[in-house]
Design a protein around this motif. Sequence first.
Motif, PDB file in Angstrom:
ATOM      1  N   MET A  57       0.811  -1.212   0.000  1.00 13.96           N
ATOM      2  CA  MET A  57       0.000   0.000   0.000  1.00 13.96           C
ATOM      3  C   MET A  57       0.849   1.269   0.000  1.00 13.96           C
ATOM      4  SD  MET A  57      -3.075  -1.206  -0.016  1.00 13.96           S
ATOM      5  CE  MET A  57      -4.099   0.168   0.499  1.00 13.96           C
ATOM      6  N   LEU A  58       2.121   1.131   0.310  1.00 13.05           N
ATOM      7  CA  LEU A  58       3.021   2.280   0.328  1.00 13.05           C
ATOM      8  C   LEU A  58       3.481   2.575  -1.092  1.00 13.05           C
ATOM      9  CD1 LEU A  58       5.180   1.262   3.416  1.00 13.05           C
ATOM     10  CD2 LEU A  58       3.442   3.063   3.360  1.00 13.05           C
ATOM     11  N   GLY A  59       3.170   3.773  -1.563  1.00 11.92           N
ATOM     12  CA  GLY A  59       3.560   4.112  -2.922  1.00 11.92           C
ATOM     13  C   GLY A  59       5.054   4.027  -3.158  1.00 11.92           C
ATOM     14  N   GLU A  60       5.846   4.325  -2.112  1.00  8.39           N
ATOM     15  CA  GLU A  60       7.299   4.269  -2.255  1.00  8.39           C
ATOM     16  C   GLU A  60       7.815   2.836  -2.399  1.00  8.39           C
ATOM     17  OE1 GLU A  60       6.198   7.860   0.242  1.00  8.39           O
ATOM     18  OE2 GLU A  60       5.589   5.764   0.046  1.00  8.39           O
ATOM     19  N   VAL A  61       7.022   1.877  -1.968  1.00  8.04           N
ATOM     20  CA  VAL A  61       7.430   0.466  -2.063  1.00  8.04           C
ATOM     21  C   VAL A  61       6.671  -0.211  -3.201  1.00  8.04           C
ATOM     22  CG1 VAL A  61       7.595  -1.742  -0.848  1.00  8.04           C
ATOM     23  CG2 VAL A  61       7.965   0.401   0.403  1.00  8.04           C
ATOM     24  N   GLY A  62       5.387  -0.425  -3.015  1.00  4.15           N
ATOM     25  CA  GLY A  62       4.554  -1.004  -4.061  1.00  4.15           C
ATOM     26  C   GLY A  62       5.022  -2.377  -4.518  1.00  4.15           C
ATOM     27  N   PHE A  63       4.522  -2.804  -5.672  1.00  2.00           N
ATOM     28  CA  PHE A  63       4.852  -4.129  -6.195  1.00  2.00           C
ATOM     29  C   PHE A  63       6.307  -4.204  -6.638  1.00  2.00           C
ATOM     30  CE2 PHE A  63       0.223  -4.243  -6.571  1.00  2.00           C
ATOM     31  CZ  PHE A  63      -0.045  -5.501  -6.088  1.00  2.00           C
TER      32      PHE A  63
ATOM     33  N   THR B 221      18.468  -1.643   5.626  1.00  8.14           N
ATOM     34  CA  THR B 221      18.592  -2.693   4.618  1.00  8.14           C
ATOM     35  C   THR B 221      17.436  -2.642   3.632  1.00  8.14           C
ATOM     36  OG1 THR B 221      19.749  -4.100   6.216  1.00  8.14           O
ATOM     37  CG2 THR B 221      18.840  -5.172   4.269  1.00  8.14           C
ATOM     38  N   ILE B 222      16.228  -2.483   4.142  1.00  8.95           N
ATOM     39  CA  ILE B 222      15.053  -2.397   3.267  1.00  8.95           C
ATOM     40  C   ILE B 222      15.135  -1.162   2.385  1.00  8.95           C
ATOM     41  CG2 ILE B 222      12.546  -2.018   3.288  1.00  8.95           C
ATOM     42  CD1 ILE B 222      12.485  -3.819   5.827  1.00  8.95           C
ATOM     43  N   LYS B 223      15.620  -0.049   2.928  1.00 10.46           N
ATOM     44  CA  LYS B 223      15.781   1.171   2.126  1.00 10.46           C
ATOM     45  C   LYS B 223      16.803   0.964   1.008  1.00 10.46           C
ATOM     46  CE  LYS B 223      16.411   4.829   4.717  1.00 10.46           C
ATOM     47  NZ  LYS B 223      16.896   5.553   5.925  1.00 10.46           N
ATOM     48  N   LEU B 224      17.894   0.282   1.316  1.00  2.28           N
ATOM     49  CA  LEU B 224      18.892   0.000   0.284  1.00  2.28           C
ATOM     50  C   LEU B 224      18.311  -0.866  -0.828  1.00  2.28           C
ATOM     51  CD1 LEU B 224      22.085  -0.757   2.430  1.00  2.28           C
ATOM     52  CD2 LEU B 224      21.829   1.111   0.786  1.00  2.28           C
ATOM     53  N   ILE B 225      17.542  -1.857  -0.447  1.00  4.64           N
ATOM     54  CA  ILE B 225      16.981  -2.790  -1.438  1.00  4.64           C
ATOM     55  C   ILE B 225      15.950  -2.105  -2.319  1.00  4.64           C
ATOM     56  CG2 ILE B 225      15.585  -4.880  -1.720  1.00  4.64           C
ATOM     57  CD1 ILE B 225      16.880  -5.882   0.926  1.00  4.64           C
ATOM     58  N   THR B 226      15.102  -1.306  -1.712  1.00  6.71           N
ATOM     59  CA  THR B 226      13.997  -0.701  -2.462  1.00  6.71           C
ATOM     60  C   THR B 226      14.361   0.645  -3.075  1.00  6.71           C
ATOM     61  OG1 THR B 226      13.139   0.280  -0.415  1.00  6.71           O
ATOM     62  CG2 THR B 226      12.248  -1.876  -1.070  1.00  6.71           C
ATOM     63  N   GLY B 227      15.489   1.224  -2.643  1.00  7.65           N
ATOM     64  CA  GLY B 227      15.916   2.510  -3.194  1.00  7.65           C
ATOM     65  C   GLY B 227      15.124   3.694  -2.683  1.00  7.65           C
ATOM     66  N   ILE B 228      14.514   3.562  -1.510  1.00  9.32           N
ATOM     67  CA  ILE B 228      13.714   4.667  -0.970  1.00  9.32           C
ATOM     68  C   ILE B 228      14.471   5.359   0.162  1.00  9.32           C
ATOM     69  CG2 ILE B 228      11.556   3.534  -1.595  1.00  9.32           C
ATOM     70  CD1 ILE B 228      11.193   2.783   1.351  1.00  9.32           C
ATOM     71  N   GLY B 229      14.118   6.599   0.411  1.00 16.14           N
ATOM     72  CA  GLY B 229      14.649   7.322   1.559  1.00 16.14           C
ATOM     73  C   GLY B 229      16.113   7.683   1.441  1.00 16.14           C
ATOM     74  N   GLU B 230      16.650   8.169   2.536  1.00 15.41           N
ATOM     75  CA  GLU B 230      18.060   8.554   2.628  1.00 15.41           C
ATOM     76  C   GLU B 230      18.759   7.618   3.599  1.00 15.41           C
ATOM     77  OE1 GLU B 230      20.848  12.332   4.104  1.00 15.41           O
ATOM     78  OE2 GLU B 230      18.651  12.527   4.062  1.00 15.41           O
ATOM     79  N   VAL B 231      19.687   6.823   3.102  1.00 15.31           N
ATOM     80  CA  VAL B 231      20.365   5.853   3.953  1.00 15.31           C
ATOM     81  C   VAL B 231      21.455   6.549   4.774  1.00 15.31           C
ATOM     82  CG1 VAL B 231      19.872   3.924   2.416  1.00 15.31           C
ATOM     83  CG2 VAL B 231      22.003   5.199   2.145  1.00 15.31           C
TER      84      VAL B 231
ATOM     85  N   ASN C 239      11.696  -6.354  -5.514  1.00 14.31           N
ATOM     86  CA  ASN C 239      13.118  -6.175  -5.216  1.00 14.31           C
ATOM     87  C   ASN C 239      13.492  -6.852  -3.899  1.00 14.31           C
ATOM     88  OD1 ASN C 239      13.540  -4.673  -7.534  1.00 14.31           O
ATOM     89  ND2 ASN C 239      13.261  -2.700  -6.510  1.00 14.31           N
ATOM     90  N   LEU C 240      12.611  -6.759  -2.914  1.00 12.49           N
ATOM     91  CA  LEU C 240      12.845  -7.451  -1.644  1.00 12.49           C
ATOM     92  C   LEU C 240      12.899  -8.959  -1.862  1.00 12.49           C
ATOM     93  CD1 LEU C 240      10.484  -5.380   0.670  1.00 12.49           C
ATOM     94  CD2 LEU C 240      12.969  -5.507   0.881  1.00 12.49           C
ATOM     95  N   ARG C 241      11.990  -9.457  -2.667  1.00 12.61           N
ATOM     96  CA  ARG C 241      11.946 -10.886  -2.957  1.00 12.61           C
ATOM     97  C   ARG C 241      13.231 -11.362  -3.627  1.00 12.61           C
ATOM     98  NH1 ARG C 241      10.505 -15.979  -1.809  1.00 12.61           N
ATOM     99  NH2 ARG C 241      10.149 -17.243  -3.652  1.00 12.61           N
ATOM    100  N   ALA C 242      13.813 -10.527  -4.476  1.00  7.95           N
ATOM    101  CA  ALA C 242      15.019 -10.913  -5.226  1.00  7.95           C
ATOM    102  C   ALA C 242      16.307 -10.686  -4.433  1.00  7.95           C
ATOM    103  CB  ALA C 242      15.083 -10.124  -6.526  1.00  7.95           C
ATOM    104  N   ALA C 243      16.218  -9.970  -3.321  1.00  8.19           N
ATOM    105  CA  ALA C 243      17.412  -9.580  -2.573  1.00  8.19           C
ATOM    106  C   ALA C 243      18.006 -10.748  -1.793  1.00  8.19           C
ATOM    107  CB  ALA C 243      17.089  -8.429  -1.627  1.00  8.19           C
ATOM    108  N   ARG C 244      19.327 -10.667  -1.607  1.00  7.79           N
ATOM    109  CA  ARG C 244      20.073 -11.660  -0.835  1.00  7.79           C
ATOM    110  C   ARG C 244      20.855 -10.907   0.254  1.00  7.79           C
ATOM    111  NH1 ARG C 244      20.572 -16.557  -3.385  1.00  7.79           N
ATOM    112  NH2 ARG C 244      22.528 -16.977  -2.274  1.00  7.79           N
ATOM    113  N   VAL C 245      20.507 -11.142   1.502  1.00 10.97           N
ATOM    114  CA  VAL C 245      21.087 -10.411   2.633  1.00 10.97           C
ATOM    115  C   VAL C 245      21.760 -11.392   3.577  1.00 10.97           C
ATOM    116  CG1 VAL C 245      20.592  -8.959   4.632  1.00 10.97           C
ATOM    117  CG2 VAL C 245      19.360  -8.586   2.482  1.00 10.97           C
ATOM    118  N   CYS C 246      22.981 -11.057   3.985  1.00  6.26           N
ATOM    119  CA  CYS C 246      23.720 -11.906   4.917  1.00  6.26           C
ATOM    120  C   CYS C 246      23.871 -11.193   6.254  1.00  6.26           C
ATOM    121  CB  CYS C 246      25.098 -12.238   4.354  1.00  6.26           C
ATOM    122  SG  CYS C 246      26.025 -13.412   5.381  1.00  6.26           S
TER     123      CYS C 246
END
Length: 238
Positions: A3-9, A195-205, A14-21
């Motif tokens: 529902m968040l326009g900044e995230v969306g489908f 981490t979520i911001k890096l993956i989705t490209g939203i906000g200021e990290v 992108n979260l689904r495709a991400a690999r985080v250690c």
Amino acid sequence: QLMLGEVGFEGQANLRAARVCLIGAGGLGTPAAMYLAAAGVGTIGIVDFDTVDVSNLHRQVLYGTEDVGAKKASVAAARLAAMNPNITIHAHETMLTATNAEAILSGYDIIVDGSDNFLTRYLVNDVALRLGKPVVFGAIFRFTGQLSVFGLPDGPCYRCLFPEPPDPSEVPSCAETGVLGVLPGVIGMLQATETIKLITGIGEVMKGRLLMYDALAMRTSELRFERVPDCPACGHRA
């Protein structure tokens, strides 16, 4: 999140495709892992050689008394898989060393450093730089915590801020000094946020910024810093 326009489908894909250690399945790693799994990060790796101890339970909330003596990485992997069966969890039941770090970390996009010692932090920083992986850093001590993001293409690394590790004898551990149980939960969730911001490209990290959190005063402060041109780890990229 859809529902968040900044995230969306697109962001969710992108979260689904991400690999985080995650380095460490302790006070910082467990809350970060829980929120990343719940957010739908498709592949999560957990690097930890330790076993669950009773003294861990007030802050390492992924474990219970029935897990005492079991390997943290395998218990965490099972719990996360139960939380979200649509993601892949890899348990690396080993200590991260100079010998195996590159092989392990090369399979991931982002490194979340929740380690509790300086030697591992410097190792993670240096190997991640060679591999071109960003590091979401968190640290805790008694009632205070720190957060930053290192190793982005145009940003500083851990050694830009802390050039050399201190003498191990000068740095007591949580086991020696104690830590407020909720503190790593706060910092670990902030690591998951970055981490979520890096993956989705939203906000200021938190690139070039060190967040310092004081739980007793309920106050945050921020230190801004830049890449050091002659940094032994990343100066060649300046």
